[in-house]
Design an enzyme around this catalytic site. Sequence first.
Site, PDB file in Angstrom:
ATOM      1  N   ASP A  13     -57.011  -5.905 -56.760  1.00  0.00           N
ATOM      2  CA  ASP A  13     -58.440  -6.241 -56.839  1.00  0.00           C
ATOM      3  C   ASP A  13     -58.645  -7.055 -58.111  1.00  0.00           C
ATOM      4  O   ASP A  13     -58.393  -6.570 -59.212  1.00  0.00           O
ATOM      5  CB  ASP A  13     -59.269  -4.939 -56.861  1.00  0.00           C
ATOM      6  CG  ASP A  13     -60.751  -5.208 -56.653  1.00  0.00           C
ATOM      7  OD1 ASP A  13     -61.191  -6.367 -56.823  1.00  0.00           O
ATOM      8  OD2 ASP A  13     -61.485  -4.250 -56.334  1.00  0.00           O
ATOM      9  N   HIS A  73     -71.704  -6.126 -60.762  1.00  0.00           N
ATOM     10  CA  HIS A  73     -72.335  -5.260 -59.774  1.00  0.00           C
ATOM     11  C   HIS A  73     -73.843  -5.339 -59.967  1.00  0.00           C
ATOM     12  O   HIS A  73     -74.438  -4.514 -60.653  1.00  0.00           O
ATOM     13  CB  HIS A  73     -71.854  -3.808 -59.894  1.00  0.00           C
ATOM     14  CG  HIS A  73     -70.472  -3.606 -59.348  1.00  0.00           C
ATOM     15  ND1 HIS A  73     -69.918  -2.366 -59.147  1.00  0.00           N
ATOM     16  CD2 HIS A  73     -69.525  -4.480 -58.947  1.00  0.00           C
ATOM     17  CE1 HIS A  73     -68.698  -2.494 -58.650  1.00  0.00           C
ATOM     18  NE2 HIS A  73     -68.428  -3.770 -58.529  1.00  0.00           N
ATOM     19  N   GLU A 120     -66.589  -5.815 -49.370  1.00  0.00           N
ATOM     20  CA  GLU A 120     -65.280  -5.190 -49.590  1.00  0.00           C
ATOM     21  C   GLU A 120     -65.077  -3.932 -48.757  1.00  0.00           C
ATOM     22  O   GLU A 120     -65.240  -2.823 -49.233  1.00  0.00           O
ATOM     23  CB  GLU A 120     -65.006  -4.923 -51.072  1.00  0.00           C
ATOM     24  CG  GLU A 120     -66.067  -4.232 -51.851  1.00  0.00           C
ATOM     25  CD  GLU A 120     -65.668  -4.102 -53.331  1.00  0.00           C
ATOM     26  OE1 GLU A 120     -64.515  -3.731 -53.602  1.00  0.00           O
ATOM     27  OE2 GLU A 120     -66.510  -4.364 -54.196  1.00  0.00           O
TER      28      GLU A 120
HETATM   29 MN    MN Z   1     -66.093  -5.904 -55.773  1.00  0.00          MN
END
Ligand code: MN
Length: 242
Positions: A30, A109, A134
């Site tokens: 990631d 975020h 995701e």
């Molecule tokens: Mn993400």
Amino acid sequence: MQISLNNTAAHYNAFVDDKTIIKDDVVKLDIGVHVNGAIGDTAVTVCLNKEHDELVKASEKALENALKIIKPGLKLWKIGEEIENTILSLGFKPVKNLTGHSIELYNEHAGLTIPNFNNHDDTKLKEDEVIAIEPFATTGVGFIDEKKNSEIYKVISDHQTRDAISRSILMFMNENYNGLPFSKRWLVKKFKPFEVNFALNNLIKEGIVMEYKHLVEKSNGIVSQSEHSVLVKDKPIILTKR
Ligand code: MN
């Protein structure tokens, strides 16, 4: 970059002096990269055994199908439903308490939560929003728990601290990471390990820094993840395309 293995869904970042050796694991890579605060967030899963190839395909297919329906005005639950149905149809479960998110400058975020199941959220996508989708697929029950500390941190408050060592390390965090997450490994390149540990303990206690936890599947199911960052348009633009 985070490298999370098998039943760990996310937030595993090599510790200082980490001795883990990757073998026949299900490896989630990631990756977050930014240019002047404009962030791309993307993930792939590499399966190093034959056993879980189908699981990897499930999260890939879920992402592919979700990307096909993205457009301004789309309700968020529809993305979740598409992901959930795709993963269920391939014989796995979506991880329900992990989600995608919107992305803004220096904020990886931001406000929106992009669900991995139909959560009945009627919020509509807006043109020119950037979102990360995701999906996580698992052989387990489909929930993660927060486990051990990850040595990934983020500054969450602009308060100051009195202690001189903590203050200078906090200044370094703010100048170099500007509100984005960072790893302890990066700090010990610049400061002595005991100073870093002392400052982090102090800054966490004072509520200025937070530490992420390893996210582990509740029933120790194996987890795969696929992720892209997308600019919402009638013809959406995948910003992290390989
Ligand atoms: Mn993400």
